[in-house]
Write a protein that holds these residues in place. Structure first.
Motif, PDB file in Angstrom:
ATOM      1  N   THR A  80     -56.716 115.957 -24.020  1.00  0.00           N
ATOM      2  CA  THR A  80     -55.627 116.324 -23.114  1.00  0.00           C
ATOM      3  C   THR A  80     -54.453 115.380 -23.232  1.00  0.00           C
ATOM      4  OG1 THR A  80     -55.042 116.663 -20.787  1.00  0.00           O
ATOM      5  CG2 THR A  80     -56.637 114.954 -21.270  1.00  0.00           C
ATOM      6  N   ALA A  81     -53.270 115.882 -22.894  1.00  0.00           N
ATOM      7  CA  ALA A  81     -52.078 115.043 -22.834  1.00  0.00           C
ATOM      8  C   ALA A  81     -51.992 114.331 -21.492  1.00  0.00           C
ATOM      9  CB  ALA A  81     -50.830 115.902 -23.051  1.00  0.00           C
ATOM     10  N   ARG A  82     -52.840 114.704 -20.543  1.00  0.00           N
ATOM     11  CA  ARG A  82     -52.838 114.075 -19.218  1.00  0.00           C
ATOM     12  C   ARG A  82     -53.496 112.701 -19.321  1.00  0.00           C
ATOM     13  NH1 ARG A  82     -53.007 118.090 -14.756  1.00  0.00           N
ATOM     14  NH2 ARG A  82     -52.671 120.158 -15.613  1.00  0.00           N
ATOM     15  N   ASP A  83     -52.785 111.664 -18.929  1.00  0.00           N
ATOM     16  CA  ASP A  83     -53.346 110.322 -19.073  1.00  0.00           C
ATOM     17  C   ASP A  83     -53.503 109.585 -17.744  1.00  0.00           C
ATOM     18  OD1 ASP A  83     -50.712 109.872 -18.513  1.00  0.00           O
ATOM     19  OD2 ASP A  83     -50.301 108.625 -20.267  1.00  0.00           O
ATOM     20  N   ALA A  84     -53.264 110.272 -16.632  1.00  0.00           N
ATOM     21  CA  ALA A  84     -53.432 109.636 -15.324  1.00  0.00           C
ATOM     22  C   ALA A  84     -54.921 109.442 -15.027  1.00  0.00           C
ATOM     23  CB  ALA A  84     -52.795 110.487 -14.230  1.00  0.00           C
ATOM     24  N   VAL A  85     -55.228 108.366 -14.331  1.00  0.00           N
ATOM     25  CA  VAL A  85     -56.618 108.071 -13.986  1.00  0.00           C
ATOM     26  C   VAL A  85     -57.236 109.230 -13.204  1.00  0.00           C
ATOM     27  CG1 VAL A  85     -58.125 106.564 -12.644  1.00  0.00           C
ATOM     28  CG2 VAL A  85     -56.293 105.579 -14.030  1.00  0.00           C
ATOM     29  N   ALA A  86     -56.464 109.820 -12.288  1.00  0.00           N
ATOM     30  CA  ALA A  86     -56.982 110.929 -11.475  1.00  0.00           C
ATOM     31  C   ALA A  86     -57.393 112.105 -12.353  1.00  0.00           C
ATOM     32  CB  ALA A  86     -55.924 111.372 -10.464  1.00  0.00           C
ATOM     33  N   ASP A  87     -56.613 112.363 -13.409  1.00  0.00           N
ATOM     34  CA  ASP A  87     -56.951 113.462 -14.310  1.00  0.00           C
ATOM     35  C   ASP A  87     -58.242 113.169 -15.063  1.00  0.00           C
ATOM     36  OD1 ASP A  87     -54.723 115.083 -13.707  1.00  0.00           O
ATOM     37  OD2 ASP A  87     -53.456 113.888 -15.021  1.00  0.00           O
ATOM     38  N   ARG A  88     -58.397 111.931 -15.498  1.00  0.00           N
ATOM     39  CA  ARG A  88     -59.622 111.559 -16.204  1.00  0.00           C
ATOM     40  C   ARG A  88     -60.841 111.746 -15.297  1.00  0.00           C
ATOM     41  NH1 ARG A  88     -58.009 105.917 -19.330  1.00  0.00           N
ATOM     42  NH2 ARG A  88     -56.008 106.637 -20.179  1.00  0.00           N
ATOM     43  N   ILE A  89     -60.681 111.366 -14.038  1.00  0.00           N
ATOM     44  CA  ILE A  89     -61.787 111.500 -13.085  1.00  0.00           C
ATOM     45  C   ILE A  89     -62.155 112.971 -12.901  1.00  0.00           C
ATOM     46  CG2 ILE A  89     -62.438 111.203 -10.661  1.00  0.00           C
ATOM     47  CD1 ILE A  89     -60.783 108.608 -10.701  1.00  0.00           C
ATOM     48  N   VAL A  90     -61.134 113.829 -12.804  1.00  0.00           N
ATOM     49  CA  VAL A  90     -61.392 115.267 -12.660  1.00  0.00           C
ATOM     50  C   VAL A  90     -62.180 115.782 -13.850  1.00  0.00           C
ATOM     51  CG1 VAL A  90     -60.328 117.549 -12.654  1.00  0.00           C
ATOM     52  CG2 VAL A  90     -59.420 115.757 -11.174  1.00  0.00           C
ATOM     53  N   GLY A  91     -61.727 115.443 -15.065  1.00  0.00           N
ATOM     54  CA  GLY A  91     -62.399 115.918 -16.268  1.00  0.00           C
ATOM     55  C   GLY A  91     -63.836 115.448 -16.352  1.00  0.00           C
ATOM     56  N   LEU A  92     -64.062 114.166 -16.069  1.00  0.00           N
ATOM     57  CA  LEU A  92     -65.411 113.614 -16.163  1.00  0.00           C
ATOM     58  C   LEU A  92     -66.319 114.153 -15.062  1.00  0.00           C
ATOM     59  CD1 LEU A  92     -64.458 109.941 -17.071  1.00  0.00           C
ATOM     60  CD2 LEU A  92     -65.455 111.652 -18.598  1.00  0.00           C
ATOM     61  N   ASN A  93     -65.773 114.311 -13.860  1.00  0.00           N
ATOM     62  CA  ASN A  93     -66.574 114.848 -12.758  1.00  0.00           C
ATOM     63  C   ASN A  93     -66.943 116.298 -12.978  1.00  0.00           C
ATOM     64  OD1 ASN A  93     -66.687 112.457 -11.360  1.00  0.00           O
ATOM     65  ND2 ASN A  93     -65.023 112.951  -9.941  1.00  0.00           N
ATOM     66  N   THR A  94     -66.152 116.997 -13.762  1.00  0.00           N
ATOM     67  CA  THR A  94     -66.436 118.400 -14.050  1.00  0.00           C
ATOM     68  C   THR A  94     -67.627 118.545 -14.992  1.00  0.00           C
ATOM     69  OG1 THR A  94     -64.120 118.980 -13.748  1.00  0.00           O
ATOM     70  CG2 THR A  94     -65.452 120.539 -14.962  1.00  0.00           C
ATOM     71  N   GLY A  95     -67.901 117.483 -15.757  1.00  0.00           N
ATOM     72  CA  GLY A  95     -69.042 117.545 -16.664  1.00  0.00           C
ATOM     73  C   GLY A  95     -68.742 117.110 -18.078  1.00  0.00           C
TER      74      GLY A  95
END
Length: 229
Positions: A80-95
């Protein structure tokens, strides 16, 4: 190793697939979540998925969540081009199992792929055993009656698939897709050559036969008659 690459940018997908294939991976490309979902009935064919976050119609996060809800456990590397910590958390929490921000160096992508695949091997059910035949996915060591077997990569892949389905028939089409990532028609005769060589090594004279042909269906690896379950 077979990778499912889900990337809507056709040029980027083509370049990534080419680079991965040059590194020895088999790659199946999907450009949309719907196209990726069409493989859901045969997710066992893949060793991992590289999943772009920004997909049309349904994004990568939703697709990853869908896979996890369906109990598909293959490792997922999110791009992803999203590099914010919140975005990373969303991606990882999704699985997702790992997260790589665009643009990235191809060498870093390779390192992350290999790390995920190593972790997946360690997370598997350890050493596989049927009678006196053992296979260690972590080291790829195969032994029969205490003797180390020297298998080719294709023979190893065939045997691992058979051992992971011990007691069940593995069809010729399943072998074609999992080992050669090809249609059965293209490699039917080649498969027979590899099976013959594998059976010569696994089932030498004097030892009970473990691999049998089920006529019209495929191949079966099972405990010999009278053997322990």
């Amino acid at each position: 190793m077979h990778i499912l690459l889900v990337e809507d940018d056709h040029k980027a997908a083509r370049l990534l697939a080419r680079g991965l294939e040059e590194e020895g991976f088999a790659v199946t490309v999907a450009h949309t979540a719907a196209e990726a979902s069409s493989h859901a009935h045969a997710m066992w064919r893949f060793d991992m998925a590289i999943l772009d976050w920004m997909l049309p119609a349904k994004d990568g996060v939703a697709l990853c969540a869908e896979w996890r809800q369906a109990q598909h456990q293959l490792p997922v590397l999110m791009l992803t081009a999203r590099d914010a910590v919140a975005d990373r958390i969303v991606g990882l929490n999704t699985g997702a199992d790992d997260y790589l921000t665009k643009p990235f160096a191809f060498d870093e992508l390779l390192a992350r792929i290999r790390a995920l695949l190593r972790r997946a091997v360690r997370a598997q059910h350890g050493i596989l055993q049927v009678a006196d035949l053992t296979l260690d996915p972590a080291t790829r060591a195969v032994n029969r009656a205490g003797e180390r077997l020297d298998l080719t990569p294709k023979e190893y892949a065939i045997l691992e698939l058979l051992m992971r389905h011990t007691g069940a028939v593995v069809t010729r089409q399943q072998l074609a897709e999992h080992v050669w990532h090809a249609d059965l028609i293209a490699i039917d005769n080649l498969m027979d050559v590899h099976l013959k060589n594998l059976r010569r090594k696994v089932d030498p004279a004097g030892l009970p036969t473990l691999i049998t042909t089920v006529r019209g269906r495929g191949f079966l690896l099972a405990q010999p008659e009278g053997g322990d379950a």
